[in-house]
Scaffold this motif. Structure first.
Motif, PDB file in Angstrom:
ATOM      1  N   ALA A  91       0.612  -1.140   0.073  1.00 34.78           N
ATOM      2  CA  ALA A  91      -0.016   0.089  -0.060  1.00 34.78           C
ATOM      3  C   ALA A  91       0.859   1.269   0.026  1.00 34.78           C
ATOM      4  O   ALA A  91       1.830   1.312   0.824  1.00 34.78           O
ATOM      5  CB  ALA A  91      -0.914   0.025   1.420  1.00 34.78           C
ATOM      6  N   ASP A  92       0.432   2.165  -1.014  1.00 32.87           N
ATOM      7  CA  ASP A  92       1.062   3.579  -0.785  1.00 32.87           C
ATOM      8  C   ASP A  92       0.409   4.393   0.221  1.00 32.87           C
ATOM      9  O   ASP A  92       1.249   5.479   0.634  1.00 32.87           O
ATOM     10  CB  ASP A  92       0.874   4.375  -2.186  1.00 32.87           C
ATOM     11  N   PHE A  93      -0.486   3.953   1.089  1.00 38.37           N
ATOM     12  CA  PHE A  93      -0.925   4.799   2.112  1.00 38.37           C
ATOM     13  C   PHE A  93      -0.890   3.868   3.642  1.00 38.37           C
ATOM     14  O   PHE A  93      -0.635   2.486   3.430  1.00 38.37           O
ATOM     15  CB  PHE A  93      -2.492   4.842   1.786  1.00 38.37           C
ATOM     16  N   PRO A  94      -0.702   4.715   4.555  1.00 40.83           N
ATOM     17  CA  PRO A  94      -0.627   3.906   5.673  1.00 40.83           C
ATOM     18  C   PRO A  94      -2.039   3.419   6.457  1.00 40.83           C
ATOM     19  O   PRO A  94      -3.069   4.013   6.475  1.00 40.83           O
ATOM     20  CB  PRO A  94      -0.036   4.835   6.724  1.00 40.83           C
ATOM     21  N   TYR A  95      -2.005   2.206   6.812  1.00 37.29           N
ATOM     22  CA  TYR A  95      -3.105   1.326   7.812  1.00 37.29           C
ATOM     23  C   TYR A  95      -2.673   1.921   9.135  1.00 37.29           C
ATOM     24  O   TYR A  95      -1.537   1.942   9.512  1.00 37.29           O
ATOM     25  CB  TYR A  95      -2.798  -0.002   7.482  1.00 37.29           C
ATOM     26  N   LEU A  96      -3.814   2.431   9.799  1.00 35.16           N
ATOM     27  CA  LEU A  96      -3.565   2.824  11.173  1.00 35.16           C
ATOM     28  C   LEU A  96      -4.262   1.891  11.957  1.00 35.16           C
ATOM     29  O   LEU A  96      -5.238   1.529  11.877  1.00 35.16           O
ATOM     30  CB  LEU A  96      -3.977   4.306  11.479  1.00 35.16           C
ATOM     31  N   ALA A  97      -3.525   1.373  13.130  1.00 39.27           N
ATOM     32  CA  ALA A  97      -4.193   0.628  13.930  1.00 39.27           C
ATOM     33  C   ALA A  97      -3.608   0.806  15.330  1.00 39.27           C
ATOM     34  O   ALA A  97      -2.873   0.010  16.213  1.00 39.27           O
ATOM     35  CB  ALA A  97      -3.474  -1.038  13.703  1.00 39.27           C
ATOM     36  N   ALA A  98      -4.152   1.940  15.834  1.00 40.99           N
ATOM     37  CA  ALA A  98      -3.558   2.306  17.271  1.00 40.99           C
ATOM     38  C   ALA A  98      -4.238   1.542  18.479  1.00 40.99           C
ATOM     39  O   ALA A  98      -3.324   1.292  19.268  1.00 40.99           O
ATOM     40  CB  ALA A  98      -4.244   3.783  17.479  1.00 40.99           C
ATOM     41  N   ASN A  99      -5.161   0.691  18.246  1.00 45.15           N
ATOM     42  CA  ASN A  99      -5.804   0.166  19.486  1.00 45.15           C
ATOM     43  C   ASN A  99      -5.306  -1.587  19.370  1.00 45.15           C
ATOM     44  O   ASN A  99      -6.024  -2.217  19.988  1.00 45.15           O
ATOM     45  CB  ASN A  99      -7.202   0.124  19.787  1.00 45.15           C
ATOM     46  N   VAL A 100      -4.703  -1.682  18.247  1.00 43.29           N
ATOM     47  CA  VAL A 100      -4.331  -3.424  18.003  1.00 43.29           C
ATOM     48  C   VAL A 100      -2.909  -3.518  18.313  1.00 43.29           C
ATOM     49  O   VAL A 100      -2.046  -3.095  17.796  1.00 43.29           O
ATOM     50  CB  VAL A 100      -4.461  -3.489  16.525  1.00 43.29           C
ATOM     51  N   LEU A 101      -2.613  -4.283  19.520  1.00 44.09           N
ATOM     52  CA  LEU A 101      -1.281  -4.453  20.001  1.00 44.09           C
ATOM     53  C   LEU A 101      -0.886  -5.679  19.808  1.00 44.09           C
ATOM     54  O   LEU A 101      -1.713  -6.781  20.076  1.00 44.09           O
ATOM     55  CB  LEU A 101      -1.268  -4.055  21.420  1.00 44.09           C
ATOM     56  N   ASP A 102       0.403  -5.954  19.721  1.00 44.73           N
ATOM     57  CA  ASP A 102       1.049  -7.081  19.808  1.00 44.73           C
ATOM     58  C   ASP A 102       1.201  -7.704  21.199  1.00 44.73           C
ATOM     59  O   ASP A 102       1.684  -6.895  22.122  1.00 44.73           O
ATOM     60  CB  ASP A 102       2.564  -6.960  19.261  1.00 44.73           C
ATOM     61  N   GLU A 103       0.759  -8.618  21.707  1.00 48.01           N
ATOM     62  CA  GLU A 103       0.370  -8.974  23.114  1.00 48.01           C
ATOM     63  C   GLU A 103       1.893  -9.182  23.630  1.00 48.01           C
ATOM     64  O   GLU A 103       1.956  -9.347  24.822  1.00 48.01           O
ATOM     65  CB  GLU A 103      -0.534 -10.176  23.237  1.00 48.01           C
ATOM     66  N   ARG A 104       2.744  -9.486  22.822  1.00 45.96           N
ATOM     67  CA  ARG A 104       4.214  -9.901  23.588  1.00 45.96           C
ATOM     68  C   ARG A 104       4.943  -8.433  24.006  1.00 45.96           C
ATOM     69  O   ARG A 104       5.599  -8.369  25.070  1.00 45.96           O
ATOM     70  CB  ARG A 104       4.997 -10.374  22.682  1.00 45.96           C
ATOM     71  N   THR A 105       4.505  -7.401  23.053  1.00 50.70           N
ATOM     72  CA  THR A 105       5.504  -6.209  23.339  1.00 50.70           C
ATOM     73  C   THR A 105       4.415  -5.174  23.708  1.00 50.70           C
ATOM     74  O   THR A 105       5.150  -4.131  24.323  1.00 50.70           O
ATOM     75  CB  THR A 105       5.925  -5.639  21.910  1.00 50.70           C
ATOM     76  N   GLY A 106       3.137  -5.224  23.594  1.00 48.77           N
ATOM     77  CA  GLY A 106       2.222  -4.273  24.000  1.00 48.77           C
ATOM     78  C   GLY A 106       2.325  -2.975  23.028  1.00 48.77           C
ATOM     79  O   GLY A 106       1.574  -1.681  23.559  1.00 48.77           O
ATOM     80  N   ARG A 107       2.905  -3.088  22.108  1.00 51.92           N
ATOM     81  CA  ARG A 107       2.915  -1.911  21.098  1.00 51.92           C
ATOM     82  C   ARG A 107       2.138  -2.288  19.899  1.00 51.92           C
ATOM     83  O   ARG A 107       1.846  -3.403  19.488  1.00 51.92           O
ATOM     84  CB  ARG A 107       4.276  -1.466  20.617  1.00 51.92           C
ATOM     85  N   PRO A 108       1.290  -1.189  19.151  1.00 48.94           N
ATOM     86  CA  PRO A 108       0.737  -1.189  18.055  1.00 48.94           C
ATOM     87  C   PRO A 108       1.302  -2.206  16.830  1.00 48.94           C
ATOM     88  O   PRO A 108       2.413  -1.866  16.849  1.00 48.94           O
ATOM     89  CB  PRO A 108       0.482   0.075  17.497  1.00 48.94           C
ATOM     90  N   VAL A 109       0.750  -2.766  16.190  1.00 50.61           N
ATOM     91  CA  VAL A 109       1.246  -3.967  15.218  1.00 50.61           C
ATOM     92  C   VAL A 109       1.263  -2.839  13.895  1.00 50.61           C
ATOM     93  O   VAL A 109       2.267  -3.425  12.991  1.00 50.61           O
ATOM     94  CB  VAL A 109       0.299  -4.982  14.945  1.00 50.61           C
ATOM     95  N   LEU A 110       0.614  -1.704  13.690  1.00 51.38           N
ATOM     96  CA  LEU A 110       1.100  -1.003  12.654  1.00 51.38           C
ATOM     97  C   LEU A 110       0.924   0.628  13.149  1.00 51.38           C
ATOM     98  O   LEU A 110       0.738   0.865  14.368  1.00 51.38           O
ATOM     99  CB  LEU A 110       0.118  -1.093  11.406  1.00 51.38           C
ATOM    100  N   LYS A 111       1.241   1.417  12.438  1.00 44.76           N
ATOM    101  CA  LYS A 111       1.053   2.951  13.066  1.00 44.76           C
ATOM    102  C   LYS A 111      -0.068   3.395  13.651  1.00 44.76           C
ATOM    103  O   LYS A 111      -1.174   2.961  13.115  1.00 44.76           O
ATOM    104  CB  LYS A 111       1.360   4.009  11.978  1.00 44.76           C
ATOM    105  N   PRO A 112      -0.009   3.936  14.725  1.00 45.87           N
ATOM    106  CA  PRO A 112      -1.167   4.548  15.462  1.00 45.87           C
ATOM    107  C   PRO A 112      -1.769   5.737  14.633  1.00 45.87           C
ATOM    108  O   PRO A 112      -3.044   5.912  14.843  1.00 45.87           O
ATOM    109  CB  PRO A 112      -1.002   4.554  16.849  1.00 45.87           C
ATOM    110  N   TYR A 113      -1.167   6.448  14.290  1.00 46.71           N
ATOM    111  CA  TYR A 113      -1.510   7.805  13.758  1.00 46.71           C
ATOM    112  C   TYR A 113      -0.568   8.242  12.693  1.00 46.71           C
ATOM    113  O   TYR A 113       0.477   7.784  12.296  1.00 46.71           O
ATOM    114  CB  TYR A 113      -1.653   9.039  14.838  1.00 46.71           C
TER     115      TYR A 113
END
Length: 599
Positions: free
Chosen positions: A183-205
């Motif tokens: 994708a030329d555009f970003p997918y945003l996934a602010a509330n979707v976290l990797d349960e191991r790291t606790g960080r968003p799996v894609l950009k949040p914003y």
């Protein structure tokens, strides 16, 4: 988990930032605003005006519908001045591209955003190729940013990362001579976290910027995504509260200096009217919109200026008061590319914020009366050529349309019958089958694509009905468990919005909608092949793998025993149609009379 996305390729001159920030105020600026804010123009040494109109074009829930969707899925209802309604044929990316490109004309400050479910549950032309054609089409459409939706996780976070970053499919490889670029555009996934790291799996914003104008976007999907996606698709992920997440990143954007913020929320509501142009803010309109998005909109921080929503496939342009009591725009553009929303955000250069009282928005029909975009026609033709050997293969014959609408639908019953027949092949002791209504994505149409009646069902048409690649699973349940399953249709997680399972032939009961909760299932009426359910007996039940994992709130279906996993559900449907129909003896639509409904 997917790797951090690489920098996005852009074909337009707009400067894009990976981060920025903002405090959004409702703004008592209406009195100071000119009737029409002028465009920024530095030519001739003129200073830019204080106010700049920013065009926000948005849509949601495309679901890979590159070609014009058929039947009711390809129509919208329009309210007429005299109070009557009419339907309009709508949708298809050839037309969507033309409409969006025409809408941008004369708007140098224009952003195109989406509310999730761009892919997943897609027709064959996209789904057969793991939705690479849809990502390619969205790139050509000029999509700037989108939130993830629940269907972006149908194939798991790793596959979503591939759609974002590119690369050939890990098992199917490359479909063309060129590697898929992503994708030329970003997918945003602010509330979707990797349960191991606790960080968003894609950009949040993400922040859009042109000259001195900056608009931030925060993207979230519904917190209940694990309840509507297979367990395998959300494995290793956690989904956080939508409001808390948006408020968290609004503060982040504010600290970075971005004060104009839009939330892309893949959760929605139900409008009071099915007409796309219904004025839900008109006097006497009552509650113009209801459902989960209302609670979200009422609690998201006033720093956010507008919410682009989705998921419910509804059309609405409404204002909902924010926590400070100020009206804020909440929009949704139906689904399948039938509508797009055009919102004007008036940006105040002095404050860096949106003059909230000046925000205007409307939904527009993607009519099929405009010229087709040639680049989209070429794209569709190229991918259809690749899909044709599979998609054009006949798998059965029908005597009339098999619709997918209604509490109990003929299409849902036909799928359940197919799964029961397949289950009996795996295990002759199979007693019944149950199909989730959300998995029935379309009906079967008697007329061929060109409009002539032929009754032929192709593999491509079957794929449109069942695109998820679920397996048919067999499990054992007691009669008592089976009663609980039926009660879970109208209680617990499904109390407010019942999900009525589609039953196979032989299973009958009464659904009494005059009652509440589990009592709406009349237990004494439940019959299997004419016999009452024995609470202590064991019943062999066929479902798809989504239901077998407890999906859609059917927790009891996730507790079955003696599991047996079969082929994918589309293969079971195709096999059933082939075995039970022919050109001389097509199969008739089921009567959809297995559930007696009392209203």
């Amino acid at each position: 988990m997917p790797a951090t996305p690489r920098p996005h390729r852009r074909r337009r001159t707009t400067r894009l930032l990976a981060a920025a920030a903002g405090l959004t105020t409702a703004g008592a600026l209406a009195a100071a605003l000119p009737a029409s804010a002028s465009a920024d123009d530095h030519r001739g040494g003129h200073r830019p005006s204080r106010y700049q109109d920013v065009q926000l074009l948005s849509f949601n829930d495309l679901h890979g519908n590159l070609e014009p969707p058929a039947g009711s899925s390809g129509r919208v209802t329009e309210l007429q001045p005299d109070g009557t309604t009419k339907t309009i044929d709508a949708g298809g990316v050839e037309y969507l591209a033309t409409h969006l490109r025409e809408a941008r004309e004369g708007h140098p400050y224009s952003i195109t955003a989406a509310g999730g479910d761009m892919v997943g549950a897609s027709p064959l032309i996209s789904g057969l190729f793991h939705d690479e054609p849809t990502i390619e089409a969205l790139n050509k459409l000029g999509l700037d940013v989108t939130s993830v939706g629940n269907h972006e996780f149908d194939e798991g976070a790793k596959e979503l990362g591939r759609l974002q970053n590119g690369g050939c499919h890990p098992t199917d490889g490359c479909y063309t001579d060129e590697e898929f670029e992503g994708a030329d555009f970003p997918y945003l996934a602010a509330n979707v976290l990797d349960e191991r790291t606790g960080r968003p799996v894609l950009k949040p914003y993400w922040v859009w910027q042109k000259k001195d104008v900056k608009v931030g976007f925060i993207g979230v999907t519904l917190e209940d995504t694990p309840g509507v996606v297979s367990a395998e698709g959300v494995k290793g992920l956690t989904f956080e509260d939508e409001v808390e997440t948006i408020n968290k990143y609004a503060k982040v954007l504010q600290r970075q200096g971005v004060k104009s913020i839009v939330a892309l929320v893949h959760e929605g509501g139900a409008p009071a009217s099915q007409s796309y142009n219904y004025d839900c803010d008109a006097p006497g309109a009552g509650d113009g919109i209801s459902g989960p998005i209302v609670g979200i909109a009422e609690n998201v921080t006033p720093q956010v200026d507008a919410l682009v929503t989705g998921h419910t496939h509804a059309a609405y342009v409404c204002t909902v008061d924010d926590p400070a009591g100020n009206p804020r725009m909440v929009t949704s553009a139906s689904s399948f590319g039938r509508l797009y929303t055009d919102t004007t955000l008036t940006y105040d250069r002095f404050t860096g914020d949106i003059a909230r009282t000046s925000v205007a928005s409307a939904n527009h029909v993607v009519t099929r009366t405009v010229a087709k975009a040639p680049d989209m026609t070429e794209l569709i033709g190229r991918w259809n050529t690749l899909a044709a050997p599979v998609g054009n293969r006949p798998v059965g014959y029908i005597s009339a349309d098999v619709p997918s609408t209604g509490t109990e639908s003929p299409m849902g019953d036909l799928i359940a019958d197919a799964q029961l027949a397949y289950g009996k092949e795996l295990d002759p002791e199979t007693d019944l089958a149950l199909m989730n209504p959300g998995g029935v994505r379309a009906g079967l149409t008697y007329a061929a694509k060109g409009g002539e009646g032929d009754g032929v069902v192709t593999y491509a048409e079957g794929f449109t009905v069942q695109p998820f690649s679920n397996t048919v699973n067999l499990q054992d349940f007691t009669g008592s468990d089976l009663v609980k399953v039926l009660q879970e249709q109208v209680s617990g997680a499904n109390a407010a919005s019942p999900r009525i399972l589609q039953p196979s032939s032989g299973l009958t009961y009464t659904l009494d909608l005059t009652k509440t909760g589990a009592d709406r299932i009349v237990v004494d009426s439940i019959r299997l092949n004419g016999a009452a359910i024995d609470p202590a007996a064991t019943y062999r039940v066929a479902t798809n793998s989504f239901l077998a994992g407890g999906g859609d709130g059917f927790t009891t279906l996730g507790t079955g025993t003696n599991d047996l996993v079969g082929t994918d559900d589309l293969a079971a449907l195709a096999q059933y149609l082939t075995a039970n129909s022919s050109p001389a003896s097509p199969i008739a639509p089921p009567a959809a009379n297995r559930i007696t409904i009392v209203r």
